[in-house]
Design a protein around this motif. Structure first.
Motif, short mmCIF file in Angstrom:
data_model
loop_
_atom_site.label_atom_id
_atom_site.label_comp_id
_atom_site.label_asym_id
_atom_site.label_seq_id
_atom_site.Cartn_x
_atom_site.Cartn_y
_atom_site.Cartn_z
N THR A 76 -34.74 -72.12 -36.90
CA THR A 76 -34.70 -71.50 -38.23
C THR A 76 -34.61 -72.63 -39.25
O THR A 76 -33.95 -73.65 -39.01
N GLU A 98 -36.15 -67.72 -45.31
CA GLU A 98 -35.90 -68.20 -43.96
C GLU A 98 -37.21 -68.22 -43.17
O GLU A 98 -38.00 -67.30 -43.25
N ARG A 116 -34.78 -73.08 -43.85
CA ARG A 116 -34.81 -72.41 -45.13
C ARG A 116 -35.67 -73.23 -46.08
O ARG A 116 -35.54 -74.44 -46.15
N THR A 141 -38.56 -68.67 -39.25
CA THR A 141 -38.13 -68.68 -37.85
C THR A 141 -39.33 -68.94 -36.96
O THR A 141 -40.47 -68.65 -37.33
#
Length: 124
Positions: free
Chosen positions: A87, A97, A89, A99
């Motif tokens: 993950t 976010e 940001r 992933t």
């Protein structure tokens, strides 16, 4: 194998810590001298210098990275395959976010695990 999984997770934590602090040289130091990365939507890159430049650029756009080791499979006494998730940001006024998942081939160099081949992609 459980011991190697714990060691590799600790190296992933070190990777994330270096990346999150913007230390691309420390990230690149976790790779073998002839390592190859295969980032999504980009050409493959080989060698610590190219890898350091890639992660330096990525750190300008992403932060708060976390890598999670899901599975480690030995490929001999000096090599292992890792499957994991990540993950990150995005940086900016409206952080989002990101992933995804990755596969890494680790090699022992001087008794230490190093990233040799690194490929990843996002979940979306």
């Amino acid at each position: 194998m459980a011991q190697d999984k714990a060691i590799i997770q600790s190296l992933n934590d070190k990777f994330a810590q270096a990346f999150n602090s913007g230390d691309a040289a420390a990230v690149a130091a976790l790779y073998t001298d002839d390592a190859v990365i295969l980032p999504p939507g980009a050409e493959m890159m080989k060698g610590k210098s190219a890898i350091e430049n890639f992660w330096k650029g990525a750190a300008e756009q992403l932060g708060n990275g976390k890598l999670t080791t899901v599975d480690v499979k030995p490929l001999g006494s000096e090599t292992a395959q890792e499957i994991g998730t990540f993950t990150f940001r995005t940086k900016g006024s409206q952080p989002q976010e990101i992933t995804g998942k990755y596969v890494v081939v680790w090699e022992k160099v001087g008794g230490e695990w190093k990233l040799a081949t690194d490929i990843w992609n996002t979940n979306k």
